[in-house]
Write a protein that holds these residues in place. Structure first.
Motif, mmCIF file in Angstrom:
data_model
loop_
_atom_site.group_PDB
_atom_site.id
_atom_site.type_symbol
_atom_site.label_atom_id
_atom_site.label_comp_id
_atom_site.label_asym_id
_atom_site.label_seq_id
_atom_site.Cartn_x
_atom_site.Cartn_y
_atom_site.Cartn_z
ATOM 1 N N GLY A 13 70.793 -3.416 -21.629
ATOM 2 C CA GLY A 13 69.466 -3.270 -21.054
ATOM 3 C C GLY A 13 68.667 -4.550 -21.164
ATOM 4 N N GLN A 14 67.894 -4.814 -20.156
ATOM 5 C CA GLN A 14 67.073 -6.016 -20.154
ATOM 6 C C GLN A 14 65.688 -5.677 -20.670
ATOM 7 N N PRO A 15 65.064 -6.630 -21.351
ATOM 8 C CA PRO A 15 63.704 -6.393 -21.822
ATOM 9 C C PRO A 15 62.754 -6.179 -20.647
ATOM 10 N N ASP A 16 61.733 -5.414 -20.872
ATOM 11 C CA ASP A 16 60.722 -5.187 -19.849
ATOM 12 C C ASP A 16 59.840 -6.425 -19.761
ATOM 13 N N PRO A 17 59.867 -7.159 -18.606
ATOM 14 C CA PRO A 17 59.094 -8.391 -18.489
ATOM 15 C C PRO A 17 57.599 -8.176 -18.713
ATOM 16 N N GLU A 18 57.081 -6.993 -18.378
ATOM 17 C CA GLU A 18 55.648 -6.751 -18.567
ATOM 18 C C GLU A 18 55.299 -6.671 -20.044
ATOM 19 N N GLN A 19 56.249 -6.177 -20.859
ATOM 20 C CA GLN A 19 55.985 -6.065 -22.289
ATOM 21 C C GLN A 19 56.068 -7.420 -22.982
ATOM 22 N N ASN A 20 57.020 -8.236 -22.573
ATOM 23 C CA ASN A 20 57.290 -9.459 -23.309
ATOM 24 C C ASN A 20 57.041 -10.726 -22.509
ATOM 25 N N GLY A 21 56.449 -10.641 -21.362
ATOM 26 C CA GLY A 21 56.196 -11.815 -20.534
ATOM 27 C C GLY A 21 57.382 -12.126 -19.637
ATOM 28 N N PRO A 22 57.182 -12.990 -18.627
ATOM 29 C CA PRO A 22 58.227 -13.275 -17.639
ATOM 30 C C PRO A 22 59.478 -13.911 -18.228
ATOM 31 N N ALA A 23 59.361 -14.626 -19.332
ATOM 32 C CA ALA A 23 60.537 -15.299 -19.894
ATOM 33 C C ALA A 23 61.453 -14.335 -20.637
ATOM 34 N N ALA A 24 60.999 -13.113 -20.895
ATOM 35 C CA ALA A 24 61.790 -12.176 -21.678
ATOM 36 C C ALA A 24 63.108 -11.812 -21.007
ATOM 37 N N SER A 25 63.197 -11.858 -19.686
ATOM 38 C CA SER A 25 64.440 -11.494 -19.015
ATOM 39 C C SER A 25 65.385 -12.687 -18.868
ATOM 40 N N ALA A 26 64.971 -13.848 -19.349
ATOM 41 C CA ALA A 26 65.823 -15.030 -19.263
ATOM 42 C C ALA A 26 66.742 -15.093 -20.483
ATOM 43 N N VAL A 27 68.002 -15.453 -20.227
ATOM 44 C CA VAL A 27 68.977 -15.643 -21.294
ATOM 45 C C VAL A 27 69.623 -17.017 -21.098
ATOM 46 N N ILE A 28 70.188 -17.522 -22.154
ATOM 47 C CA ILE A 28 71.016 -18.721 -22.029
ATOM 48 C C ILE A 28 72.450 -18.214 -22.156
ATOM 49 N N PRO A 29 73.147 -18.123 -21.026
ATOM 50 C CA PRO A 29 74.501 -17.566 -21.046
ATOM 51 C C PRO A 29 75.435 -18.387 -21.929
ATOM 52 N N ASP A 30 76.421 -17.696 -22.490
ATOM 53 C CA ASP A 30 77.434 -18.363 -23.285
ATOM 54 C C ASP A 30 78.795 -17.753 -22.962
ATOM 55 N N GLN A 31 79.819 -18.266 -23.621
ATOM 56 C CA GLN A 31 81.175 -17.826 -23.331
ATOM 57 C C GLN A 31 81.374 -16.335 -23.629
ATOM 58 N N ASP A 32 80.729 -15.818 -24.667
ATOM 59 C CA ASP A 32 80.866 -14.394 -24.984
ATOM 60 C C ASP A 32 80.323 -13.519 -23.855
ATOM 61 N N LEU A 33 79.220 -13.937 -23.257
ATOM 62 C CA LEU A 33 78.658 -13.194 -22.133
ATOM 63 C C LEU A 33 79.644 -13.204 -20.956
ATOM 64 N N VAL A 34 80.255 -14.350 -20.687
ATOM 65 C CA VAL A 34 81.225 -14.443 -19.584
ATOM 66 C C VAL A 34 82.453 -13.588 -19.892
ATOM 67 N N LYS A 35 82.910 -13.584 -21.142
ATOM 68 C CA LYS A 35 84.047 -12.733 -21.525
ATOM 69 C C LYS A 35 83.723 -11.261 -21.257
ATOM 70 N N GLN A 36 82.521 -10.837 -21.641
ATOM 71 C CA GLN A 36 82.105 -9.445 -21.395
ATOM 72 C C GLN A 36 82.129 -9.140 -19.906
ATOM 73 N N LEU A 37 81.633 -10.062 -19.113
ATOM 74 C CA LEU A 37 81.596 -9.875 -17.666
ATOM 75 C C LEU A 37 83.007 -9.781 -17.097
ATOM 76 N N LEU A 38 83.902 -10.678 -17.509
ATOM 77 C CA LEU A 38 85.285 -10.649 -17.018
ATOM 78 C C LEU A 38 85.985 -9.357 -17.435
ATOM 79 N N GLU A 39 85.746 -8.907 -18.665
ATOM 80 C CA GLU A 39 86.319 -7.631 -19.106
ATOM 81 C C GLU A 39 85.786 -6.487 -18.269
ATOM 82 N N GLN A 40 84.502 -6.496 -18.000
ATOM 83 C CA GLN A 40 83.887 -5.445 -17.185
ATOM 84 C C GLN A 40 84.456 -5.452 -15.767
ATOM 85 N N MET A 41 84.782 -6.635 -15.254
ATOM 86 C CA MET A 41 85.377 -6.763 -13.919
ATOM 87 C C MET A 41 86.882 -6.482 -13.946
ATOM 88 N N GLU A 42 87.405 -6.214 -15.152
ATOM 89 C CA GLU A 42 88.827 -5.943 -15.360
ATOM 90 C C GLU A 42 89.700 -7.118 -14.933
#
Length: 183
Positions: free
Chosen positions: A13-42
């Motif tokens: 789940g992504q943070p609610d931008p209204e609660q935490n400001g516009p930068a709250a939905s920004a992430v700095i992607p890393d290799q673990d995030l890409v691994k999760q995505l590739l696994e999800q894409m099978e």
């Protein structure tokens, strides 16, 4: 390969931008995030000797790489197509890939001539991520880049009239859309 949009992961789940400001939905992607995505894409993947993620298919490999310093860091999906060409093929290849590059946003494709004289095609898409990027944008861009890399391989085979290996059923080998068991 057909990617079902519902297979795109929800990373907690992504943070609610209204609660935490516009930068709250920004992430700095890393290799673990890409691994999760590739696994999800099978998609099957390996980590190569340089620490980059690689997803192999029969005719190409897609690498998921992070390069650069902190606030200037770039995420790139670079696809190395294995089909060899000769130096004499380069003028025709340049015409074909120029057409692809004019018609599409990604991957941008170019030729690379190896020391042995063989020519290979390389596709690439990049995103500046150093200051953060919207998670949904990152995920949808990465999925689109993978899809486009697969579509380019099919397109170049059709455009150049290249023969693909045909299996016993008469279908083209590798058309199943998965990235094989060679990971």
């Amino acid at each position: 390969m057909s990617i079902d949009p519902s297979s795109i992961p929800n990373f907690g789940g992504q943070p609610d931008p209204e609660q935490n400001g516009p930068a709250a939905s920004a992430v700095i992607p890393d290799q673990d995030l890409v691994k999760q995505l590739l696994e999800q894409m099978e998609l099957k993947f390996v980590v190569d000797d340089e620490g980059d993620l690689a997803a192999p298919w029969e005719e190409f490999r897609a690498y998921f790489m992070f390069r650069g310093e902190e606030d200037q860091q770039i995420f790139a999906v670079r696809t190395f197509y294995d089909r060899p060409y000769t130096v004499d093929d380069k003028p025709q290849l340049h015409e074909v890939i120029d057409d692809w590059n004019r018609r599409t946003l990604w991957p941008k494709v170019y030729t690379h001539t190896h020391d042995d004289g063989s020519v290979r095609l390389i596709g690439e898409a990049q995103m500046l991520i150093g200051l953060g990027v919207n998670l949904e944008h990152f995920v949808s861009s990465t999925v689109s880049w993978v899809r486009a890399s697969i579509e380019f391989d099919k397109w170049v085979v059709e455009t150049l009239g290249l023969e693909k290996d045909v299996d016993a059923d008469g279908g083209a080998k590798g058309d199943e859309g998965t990235n094989g068991d060679d990971a």
